[in-house]
Write a protein that holds these residues in place. Structure first.
Motif, PDB file in Angstrom:
ATOM      1  N   UNK A  64      49.687  45.839  16.547  1.00  0.00           N
ATOM      2  CA  UNK A  64      50.373  46.171  17.797  1.00  0.00           C
ATOM      3  C   UNK A  64      49.432  46.852  18.776  1.00  0.00           C
ATOM      4  N   UNK A  65      48.577  47.725  18.273  1.00  0.00           N
ATOM      5  CA  UNK A  65      47.625  48.394  19.162  1.00  0.00           C
ATOM      6  C   UNK A  65      46.603  47.432  19.723  1.00  0.00           C
ATOM      7  N   UNK A  66      46.070  46.556  18.874  1.00  0.00           N
ATOM      8  CA  UNK A  66      45.119  45.551  19.351  1.00  0.00           C
ATOM      9  C   UNK A  66      45.779  44.604  20.341  1.00  0.00           C
ATOM     10  N   UNK A  67      47.078  44.329  20.133  1.00  0.00           N
ATOM     11  CA  UNK A  67      47.793  43.443  21.059  1.00  0.00           C
ATOM     12  C   UNK A  67      47.864  44.048  22.455  1.00  0.00           C
ATOM     13  N   UNK A  68      48.061  45.366  22.539  1.00  0.00           N
ATOM     14  CA  UNK A  68      48.078  46.027  23.847  1.00  0.00           C
ATOM     15  C   UNK A  68      46.701  45.976  24.505  1.00  0.00           C
ATOM     16  N   UNK A  69      45.650  46.104  23.711  1.00  0.00           N
ATOM     17  CA  UNK A  69      44.295  45.993  24.261  1.00  0.00           C
ATOM     18  C   UNK A  69      44.023  44.569  24.733  1.00  0.00           C
ATOM     19  N   UNK A  70      44.541  43.576  24.011  1.00  0.00           N
ATOM     20  CA  UNK A  70      44.392  42.179  24.430  1.00  0.00           C
ATOM     21  C   UNK A  70      45.066  41.952  25.777  1.00  0.00           C
ATOM     22  N   UNK A  71      46.263  42.482  25.938  1.00  0.00           N
ATOM     23  CA  UNK A  71      46.978  42.345  27.211  1.00  0.00           C
ATOM     24  C   UNK A  71      46.171  42.947  28.362  1.00  0.00           C
ATOM     25  N   UNK A  72      45.545  44.085  28.103  1.00  0.00           N
ATOM     26  CA  UNK A  72      44.717  44.730  29.133  1.00  0.00           C
ATOM     27  C   UNK A  72      43.523  43.851  29.498  1.00  0.00           C
ATOM     28  N   UNK A  73      42.847  43.271  28.500  1.00  0.00           N
ATOM     29  CA  UNK A  73      41.670  42.432  28.764  1.00  0.00           C
ATOM     30  C   UNK A  73      42.070  41.169  29.535  1.00  0.00           C
ATOM     31  N   UNK A  74      43.172  40.534  29.131  1.00  0.00           N
ATOM     32  CA  UNK A  74      43.610  39.311  29.795  1.00  0.00           C
ATOM     33  C   UNK A  74      44.003  39.560  31.251  1.00  0.00           C
ATOM     34  N   UNK A  75      44.520  40.745  31.539  1.00  0.00           N
ATOM     35  CA  UNK A  75      44.932  41.055  32.910  1.00  0.00           C
ATOM     36  C   UNK A  75      43.791  41.606  33.745  1.00  0.00           C
ATOM     37  N   UNK A  76      42.833  42.285  33.116  1.00  0.00           N
ATOM     38  CA  UNK A  76      41.790  42.978  33.874  1.00  0.00           C
ATOM     39  C   UNK A  76      40.805  42.009  34.510  1.00  0.00           C
ATOM     40  N   UNK A  77      40.415  40.949  33.800  1.00  0.00           N
ATOM     41  CA  UNK A  77      39.387  40.042  34.321  1.00  0.00           C
ATOM     42  C   UNK A  77      39.843  39.332  35.596  1.00  0.00           C
ATOM     43  N   UNK A  78      41.047  38.717  35.652  1.00  0.00           N
ATOM     44  CA  UNK A  78      41.474  38.113  36.931  1.00  0.00           C
ATOM     45  C   UNK A  78      41.616  39.117  38.061  1.00  0.00           C
ATOM     46  N   UNK A  79      42.070  40.327  37.741  1.00  0.00           N
ATOM     47  CA  UNK A  79      42.226  41.340  38.793  1.00  0.00           C
ATOM     48  C   UNK A  79      40.864  41.732  39.363  1.00  0.00           C
ATOM     49  N   UNK A  80      39.877  41.919  38.498  1.00  0.00           N
ATOM     50  CA  UNK A  80      38.527  42.272  38.963  1.00  0.00           C
ATOM     51  C   UNK A  80      37.946  41.140  39.809  1.00  0.00           C
ATOM     52  N   UNK A  81      38.113  39.899  39.348  1.00  0.00           N
ATOM     53  CA  UNK A  81      37.621  38.754  40.118  1.00  0.00           C
ATOM     54  C   UNK A  81      38.298  38.675  41.483  1.00  0.00           C
ATOM     55  N   UNK A  82      39.592  38.949  41.522  1.00  0.00           N
ATOM     56  CA  UNK A  82      40.318  38.929  42.790  1.00  0.00           C
ATOM     57  C   UNK A  82      39.818  40.015  43.732  1.00  0.00           C
ATOM     58  N   UNK A  83      39.590  41.217  43.217  1.00  0.00           N
ATOM     59  CA  UNK A  83      39.130  42.309  44.068  1.00  0.00           C
ATOM     60  C   UNK A  83      37.744  42.025  44.644  1.00  0.00           C
ATOM     61  N   UNK A  84      36.867  41.412  43.847  1.00  0.00           N
ATOM     62  CA  UNK A  84      35.534  41.070  44.339  1.00  0.00           C
ATOM     63  C   UNK A  84      35.618  40.040  45.461  1.00  0.00           C
ATOM     64  N   UNK A  85      36.414  38.996  45.254  1.00  0.00           N
ATOM     65  CA  UNK A  85      36.525  37.941  46.271  1.00  0.00           C
ATOM     66  C   UNK A  85      37.342  38.399  47.464  1.00  0.00           C
ATOM     67  N   UNK A  86      38.288  39.310  47.270  1.00  0.00           N
ATOM     68  CA  UNK A  86      39.129  39.757  48.366  1.00  0.00           C
ATOM     69  C   UNK A  86      38.319  40.444  49.449  1.00  0.00           C
ATOM     70  N   UNK A  87      37.332  41.238  49.061  1.00  0.00           N
ATOM     71  CA  UNK A  87      36.507  41.911  50.057  1.00  0.00           C
ATOM     72  C   UNK A  87      35.759  40.901  50.914  1.00  0.00           C
ATOM     73  N   UNK A  88      35.263  39.830  50.293  1.00  0.00           N
ATOM     74  CA  UNK A  88      34.562  38.792  51.048  1.00  0.00           C
ATOM     75  C   UNK A  88      35.511  38.043  51.972  1.00  0.00           C
ATOM     76  N   UNK A  89      36.735  37.790  51.497  1.00  0.00           N
ATOM     77  CA  UNK A  89      37.703  37.075  52.321  1.00  0.00           C
ATOM     78  C   UNK A  89      38.053  37.884  53.568  1.00  0.00           C
ATOM     79  N   UNK A  90      38.343  39.170  53.402  1.00  0.00           N
ATOM     80  CA  UNK A  90      38.700  40.006  54.546  1.00  0.00           C
ATOM     81  C   UNK A  90      37.541  40.119  55.531  1.00  0.00           C
ATOM     82  N   UNK A  91      36.313  40.232  55.015  1.00  0.00           N
ATOM     83  CA  UNK A  91      35.146  40.338  55.887  1.00  0.00           C
ATOM     84  C   UNK A  91      34.929  39.055  56.673  1.00  0.00           C
TER      85      UNK A  91
END
Length: 296
Positions: free
Chosen positions: A260-287
């Motif tokens: 159960x604990x590893x499952x929560x860490x998996x959920x964090x990893x699966x959600x963190x990578x797309x969010x980080x990619x979005x934040x990186x590209x979002x700055x370029x889009x706004x600029x």
């Protein structure tokens, strides 16, 4: 009759821009509503982060609490141990994910841009019919086209290969539609001047069009990356050596109460990578959007 004619007032050739008149109470109400909506949308991410840091006793606590009381990194340690116990080295899963996600995202952006350019800036027989077919394809959900796509993949004999996922990512019509609509906003005089200077058609596309539609293909890259990142490849891939990291993480997540604990860490990893990619590209889009307004 009077000799002097009444002079009609001249109509103004311009209209004054309407000014927004809002009271301080109205502004406060709007900002309060926006803050509430923002907190409501951020709540799932907050829960994912807190659950990943919760020890097992807080994970199984009922009713569940949003915020962690005794933060710990044991869940990530359990995840790391579980990854080392897999039959296939976890580095192999990571390499498969990079190949599949990178190839599908980059290929889709490039293919969609190359196909959209002639539809937006050239006239040829059947142009409107082709674009209407693209629009028609957007009406069908993925489940409707799943069987025909699988039959095509089997006919090409690329089942159980990387190409089964990469080529199917290239055919999505939304990218072509988005790029075509954005390219139509570019002034034709910009491309004509480049042709007069001796630029080839590909040079016009690559050096003139693509830099000016950067907001469009960055947005498309975000959507496609998110789609490819969540793909487990179970439909086309049978070999364990070819499956992406998402498949391995979901197998760990389905390990029951012991993981159960590893499952929560998996959920964090699966959600963190797309969010980080979005934040990186979002700055370029706004600029880019602030400096790419062009008029003919």
């Amino acid at each position: 009759m009077a000799k002097e004619k009444m002079k009609k007032p001249k109509r103004r050739l311009f209209h004054r821009q309407k000014q927004l008149n809002r009271s301080a109470a109205g502004n406060t109400l709007i900002f309060t509503f926006m803050i509430i909506c923002g907190c409501f949308m951020a709540l799932p991410l907050v829960m994912i982060i807190n659950n990943a840091l919760k020890p097992l006793d807080e994970i199984f606590q009922y009713p569940p609490k949003i915020f962690v009381r005794n933060p710990s990194l044991d869940n990530f340690t359990d995840l790391f141990v579980s990854m080392n116990d897999t039959w296939v080295p976890f580095s192999r899963y990571i390499a498969n994910t990079i190949i599949i996600t990178g190839g599908g995202t980059l290929g889709h952006v490039l293919i969609a841009s190359l196909a959209a350019y002639p539809l937006a800036k050239h006239n040829f027989p059947g142009k409107n019919t082709l674009f209407n077919l693209v629009e028609l394809s957007l009406m069908f959900s993925w489940t409707v086209t799943q069987i025909p796509i699988y039959m095509i993949v089997s006919y090409l004999h690329i089942n159980n290969t990387y190409w089964a996922l990469i080529l199917t990512a290239w055919q999505y019509g939304l990218g072509l539609y988005l790029m075509k609509q954005f390219m139509e906003q570019l002034p034709n005089s910009l491309m004509e001047s480049a042709r007069l200077d001796g630029a080839s058609e590909f040079r016009v596309f690559w050096s003139i069009v693509m830099p000016n539609v950067k907001p469009a293909w960055l947005t498309l890259a975000i959507f496609q990356f998110q789609s490819m990142w969540g793909n487990t490849g179970s439909t086309y891939l049978r070999s364990e050596q070819l499956k992406p990291m998402q498949y391995a993480l979901l197998q760990i997540q389905g390990g029951g109460a012991a993981r159960a604990g590893a499952a929560q860490a998996v959920t964090f990893v699966l959600a963190a990578v797309p969010v980080i990619f979005f934040l990186i590209c979002q700055s370029n889009i706004l600029e880019t959007m602030t400096s790419s307004g062009m008029k003919d």
